[in-house]
Design an enzyme around this catalytic site. Structure first.
Site, PDB file in Angstrom:
ATOM      1  N   LYS A  13     -43.747 -25.198 -22.732  1.00  0.00           N
ATOM      2  CA  LYS A  13     -44.448 -24.713 -23.937  1.00  0.00           C
ATOM      3  C   LYS A  13     -43.499 -24.650 -25.140  1.00  0.00           C
ATOM      4  O   LYS A  13     -43.806 -25.161 -26.215  1.00  0.00           O
ATOM      5  CB  LYS A  13     -45.062 -23.317 -23.695  1.00  0.00           C
ATOM      6  CG  LYS A  13     -46.044 -23.267 -22.533  1.00  0.00           C
ATOM      7  CD  LYS A  13     -46.632 -21.884 -22.342  1.00  0.00           C
ATOM      8  CE  LYS A  13     -45.650 -20.815 -21.938  1.00  0.00           C
ATOM      9  NZ  LYS A  13     -45.021 -21.016 -20.611  1.00  0.00           N
ATOM     10  N   ARG A  89     -52.163 -13.629 -22.910  1.00  0.00           N
ATOM     11  CA  ARG A  89     -51.756 -13.843 -21.530  1.00  0.00           C
ATOM     12  C   ARG A  89     -52.596 -13.026 -20.558  1.00  0.00           C
ATOM     13  O   ARG A  89     -52.355 -13.069 -19.349  1.00  0.00           O
ATOM     14  CB  ARG A  89     -50.321 -13.380 -21.409  1.00  0.00           C
ATOM     15  CG  ARG A  89     -49.373 -14.371 -20.790  1.00  0.00           C
ATOM     16  CD  ARG A  89     -48.007 -13.782 -21.050  1.00  0.00           C
ATOM     17  NE  ARG A  89     -46.959 -14.350 -20.332  1.00  0.00           N
ATOM     18  CZ  ARG A  89     -45.998 -15.096 -20.893  1.00  0.00           C
ATOM     19  NH1 ARG A  89     -46.050 -15.420 -22.159  1.00  0.00           N
ATOM     20  NH2 ARG A  89     -45.012 -15.508 -20.174  1.00  0.00           N
ATOM     21  N   ARG A 128     -32.335 -23.863 -17.276  1.00  0.00           N
ATOM     22  CA  ARG A 128     -32.502 -23.753 -18.739  1.00  0.00           C
ATOM     23  C   ARG A 128     -31.302 -23.050 -19.379  1.00  0.00           C
ATOM     24  O   ARG A 128     -30.809 -22.060 -18.885  1.00  0.00           O
ATOM     25  CB  ARG A 128     -33.774 -22.976 -19.070  1.00  0.00           C
ATOM     26  CG  ARG A 128     -33.879 -22.663 -20.572  1.00  0.00           C
ATOM     27  CD  ARG A 128     -35.225 -22.190 -21.004  1.00  0.00           C
ATOM     28  NE  ARG A 128     -35.763 -21.138 -20.185  1.00  0.00           N
ATOM     29  CZ  ARG A 128     -37.027 -20.716 -20.255  1.00  0.00           C
ATOM     30  NH1 ARG A 128     -37.862 -21.284 -21.094  1.00  0.00           N
ATOM     31  NH2 ARG A 128     -37.458 -19.745 -19.481  1.00  0.00           N
ATOM     32  N   ARG A 162     -31.055 -17.174 -20.039  1.00  0.00           N
ATOM     33  CA  ARG A 162     -31.900 -15.978 -20.145  1.00  0.00           C
ATOM     34  C   ARG A 162     -31.757 -15.119 -18.889  1.00  0.00           C
ATOM     35  O   ARG A 162     -31.673 -15.655 -17.782  1.00  0.00           O
ATOM     36  CB  ARG A 162     -33.368 -16.401 -20.309  1.00  0.00           C
ATOM     37  CG  ARG A 162     -33.833 -16.436 -21.745  1.00  0.00           C
ATOM     38  CD  ARG A 162     -35.165 -17.090 -21.937  1.00  0.00           C
ATOM     39  NE  ARG A 162     -36.263 -16.550 -21.138  1.00  0.00           N
ATOM     40  CZ  ARG A 162     -37.515 -16.955 -21.244  1.00  0.00           C
ATOM     41  NH1 ARG A 162     -37.823 -17.894 -22.128  1.00  0.00           N
ATOM     42  NH2 ARG A 162     -38.467 -16.437 -20.511  1.00  0.00           N
ATOM     43  N   ARG A 173     -42.814 -14.114 -12.146  1.00  0.00           N
ATOM     44  CA  ARG A 173     -43.491 -14.574 -13.382  1.00  0.00           C
ATOM     45  C   ARG A 173     -44.635 -15.524 -13.041  1.00  0.00           C
ATOM     46  O   ARG A 173     -45.697 -15.492 -13.669  1.00  0.00           O
ATOM     47  CB  ARG A 173     -42.473 -15.250 -14.312  1.00  0.00           C
ATOM     48  CG  ARG A 173     -41.594 -14.230 -15.028  1.00  0.00           C
ATOM     49  CD  ARG A 173     -40.295 -14.815 -15.539  1.00  0.00           C
ATOM     50  NE  ARG A 173     -40.454 -15.910 -16.456  1.00  0.00           N
ATOM     51  CZ  ARG A 173     -39.449 -16.724 -16.828  1.00  0.00           C
ATOM     52  NH1 ARG A 173     -38.236 -16.541 -16.355  1.00  0.00           N
ATOM     53  NH2 ARG A 173     -39.672 -17.691 -17.683  1.00  0.00           N
TER      54      ARG A 173
HETATM   55  P1  AP5 Z   1     -39.463 -24.441 -21.824  1.00  0.00           P
HETATM   56  O1  AP5 Z   1     -40.060 -25.349 -22.831  1.00  0.00           O
HETATM   57  O2  AP5 Z   1     -38.435 -23.474 -22.295  1.00  0.00           O
HETATM   58  O3  AP5 Z   1     -40.628 -23.737 -20.968  1.00  0.00           O
HETATM   59  P2  AP5 Z   1     -41.712 -22.655 -21.369  1.00  0.00           P
HETATM   60  O4  AP5 Z   1     -43.038 -23.134 -20.889  1.00  0.00           O
HETATM   61  O5  AP5 Z   1     -41.597 -22.282 -22.810  1.00  0.00           O
HETATM   62  O6  AP5 Z   1     -41.226 -21.493 -20.387  1.00  0.00           O
HETATM   63  P3  AP5 Z   1     -40.909 -19.966 -20.627  1.00  0.00           P
HETATM   64  O7  AP5 Z   1     -40.073 -19.564 -19.429  1.00  0.00           O
HETATM   65  O8  AP5 Z   1     -40.303 -19.695 -21.950  1.00  0.00           O
HETATM   66  O9  AP5 Z   1     -42.309 -19.365 -20.519  1.00  0.00           O
HETATM   67  P4  AP5 Z   1     -42.678 -17.974 -20.105  1.00  0.00           P
HETATM   68  O10 AP5 Z   1     -44.104 -17.997 -20.430  1.00  0.00           O
HETATM   69  O11 AP5 Z   1     -42.328 -17.558 -18.726  1.00  0.00           O
HETATM   70  O12 AP5 Z   1     -41.700 -17.043 -21.008  1.00  0.00           O
HETATM   71  P5  AP5 Z   1     -41.954 -16.209 -22.324  1.00  0.00           P
HETATM   72  O13 AP5 Z   1     -40.718 -16.272 -23.112  1.00  0.00           O
HETATM   73  O14 AP5 Z   1     -43.254 -16.540 -22.958  1.00  0.00           O
HETATM   74  O15 AP5 Z   1     -38.826 -25.359 -20.658  1.00  0.00           O
HETATM   75  C1  AP5 Z   1     -38.157 -24.757 -19.564  1.00  0.00           C
HETATM   76  C2  AP5 Z   1     -36.947 -25.633 -19.184  1.00  0.00           C
HETATM   77  O16 AP5 Z   1     -37.409 -26.902 -18.700  1.00  0.00           O
HETATM   78  C3  AP5 Z   1     -36.003 -25.948 -20.353  1.00  0.00           C
HETATM   79  O17 AP5 Z   1     -34.691 -25.968 -19.879  1.00  0.00           O
HETATM   80  C4  AP5 Z   1     -36.437 -27.349 -20.819  1.00  0.00           C
HETATM   81  O18 AP5 Z   1     -35.333 -28.056 -21.348  1.00  0.00           O
HETATM   82  C5  AP5 Z   1     -36.926 -27.975 -19.516  1.00  0.00           C
HETATM   83  N1  AP5 Z   1     -38.069 -28.864 -19.697  1.00  0.00           N
HETATM   84  C6  AP5 Z   1     -39.125 -28.680 -20.550  1.00  0.00           C
HETATM   85  N2  AP5 Z   1     -40.005 -29.697 -20.396  1.00  0.00           N
HETATM   86  C7  AP5 Z   1     -39.488 -30.512 -19.415  1.00  0.00           C
HETATM   87  C8  AP5 Z   1     -39.945 -31.708 -18.795  1.00  0.00           C
HETATM   88  N3  AP5 Z   1     -41.114 -32.283 -19.150  1.00  0.00           N
HETATM   89  N4  AP5 Z   1     -39.169 -32.259 -17.811  1.00  0.00           N
HETATM   90  C9  AP5 Z   1     -37.996 -31.681 -17.436  1.00  0.00           C
HETATM   91  N5  AP5 Z   1     -37.520 -30.553 -18.000  1.00  0.00           N
HETATM   92  C10 AP5 Z   1     -38.261 -29.978 -18.963  1.00  0.00           C
HETATM   93  O19 AP5 Z   1     -42.145 -14.720 -21.704  1.00  0.00           O
HETATM   94  C11 AP5 Z   1     -41.073 -14.038 -21.123  1.00  0.00           C
HETATM   95  C12 AP5 Z   1     -41.532 -12.636 -20.710  1.00  0.00           C
HETATM   96  O20 AP5 Z   1     -41.979 -11.897 -21.864  1.00  0.00           O
HETATM   97  C13 AP5 Z   1     -42.715 -12.571 -19.728  1.00  0.00           C
HETATM   98  O21 AP5 Z   1     -42.305 -12.719 -18.374  1.00  0.00           O
HETATM   99  C14 AP5 Z   1     -43.276 -11.167 -20.031  1.00  0.00           C
HETATM  100  O22 AP5 Z   1     -42.495 -10.159 -19.416  1.00  0.00           O
HETATM  101  C15 AP5 Z   1     -43.092 -11.060 -21.545  1.00  0.00           C
HETATM  102  N6  AP5 Z   1     -44.273 -11.530 -22.300  1.00  0.00           N
HETATM  103  C16 AP5 Z   1     -44.317 -12.586 -23.178  1.00  0.00           C
HETATM  104  N7  AP5 Z   1     -45.539 -12.715 -23.691  1.00  0.00           N
HETATM  105  C17 AP5 Z   1     -46.307 -11.737 -23.149  1.00  0.00           C
HETATM  106  C18 AP5 Z   1     -47.679 -11.377 -23.285  1.00  0.00           C
HETATM  107  N8  AP5 Z   1     -48.503 -12.053 -24.106  1.00  0.00           N
HETATM  108  N9  AP5 Z   1     -48.125 -10.327 -22.559  1.00  0.00           N
HETATM  109  C19 AP5 Z   1     -47.300  -9.622 -21.749  1.00  0.00           C
HETATM  110  N10 AP5 Z   1     -45.999  -9.911 -21.571  1.00  0.00           N
HETATM  111  C20 AP5 Z   1     -45.505 -10.972 -22.262  1.00  0.00           C
END
Ligand code: AP5
Length: 220
Positions: A13, A89, A128, A162, A173
């Protein structure tokens, strides 16, 4: 245009949102980035958020909705469109977002879901690394920086991992995603008010960008 980008952790994402912003000019609003910035500020709220994040649990809806409502209002005022990443979410978060956008007369144009199998998710997340200065995201194997461990855009700045990017927390997660976030996709489908499209995120970053950009372009 206002779009919600969904998908499991590691689906790509954040990586793809940055590329779509370059193409379409949206403001990219990542709930995870907003909460990590609050945590880094050292505030009491940030410390509470960190407890949930480091355990791989979702932050309570009332906290999330209040913080995101303010961020959305500020970002939408720029008038260049919005790409929401990581919010909503849960179904109550989706209902709160709909209410806010309806009151502003600015409904969503689409929900784009990046799908990904569990196996690549674990290796993507554990590999990552990101730049603490500009936020650019890399991977130790799939998206390497030019010089090992150093950001391409910020001279001499070392990449960091992270604290929630370890296998145990990623599994939690993922559980939270399937139990609490997948129902949001069904919520939007049932509403009939917004287009929902799915894009396969298992390919290479560039191949996913190509399909995703076409899907987003077709929402207009
Ligand atoms: P990346 O693009 O960073 O993945 P992402 O989908 O953004 O993953 P996140 O881990 O950031 O999502 P998340 O939803 O768990 O975390 P968030 O920060 O929202 O890619 C990942 C890796 O893969 C990178 O190294 C990239 O280079 C590589 N990659 C990407 N595409 C690739 C491909 N096609 N092929 C190979 N490699 C690839 O949330 C974190 C925490 O915050 C949650 O756990 C929760 O505690 C809290 N939180 C956030 N939002 C909410 C909400 N709305 N409600 C409640 N809690 C929340």
């Amino acid at each position: 245009m206002r779009i919600v980008l969904m998908g499991p952790p590691g689906a790509g994402k954040g990586t793809q949102a940055k590329r779509l912003v370059e193409k379409f000019g949206f403001v990219h609003l990542s709930s995870g980035d907003i909460f990590r910035a609050e945590k880094a500020s050292g505030s009491a709220l940030g410390a509470t958020l960190a407890e949930y994040m480091s355990a791989g649990k979702l932050i309570p809806d009332e906290v999330v909705v209040e913080m995101m409502a303010k961020a959305i209002t500020a970002a939408d005022a720029k008038g260049t469109g919005l790409m929401l990443d990581g919010f909503p979410r849960t179904v109550p978060q989706g209902e709160a977002l709909d209410k806010q956008l309806a009151a502003a007369g600015k409904p969503l144009d689409g929900v784009v879901v990046i799908t990904c199998d569990d196996a690549p998710i674990i290796s993507r997340i554990t590999g990552r690394r990101s730049c603490p200065k500009c936020g650019r995201v890399y991977h130790v194997q799939y998206l390497k920086p030019k010089d090992d461990g150093v950001c391409d855009d910020c001279a001499g700045i070392e990449l960091v991992q992270r604290s929630d990017d370890n296998e145990e927390v990623v599994r939690d997660r993922l559980k939270a995603y399937y139990a609490q976030t997948e129902p949001v996709i069904e919520y939007y489908r049932k509403s009939g008010q917004v287009k929902v499209v799915e894009v396969d995120g298992n390919g290479t970053p560039d191949s996913v960008t190509e399909v995703l950009a076409e899907a987003v372009g077709n929402l207009t």
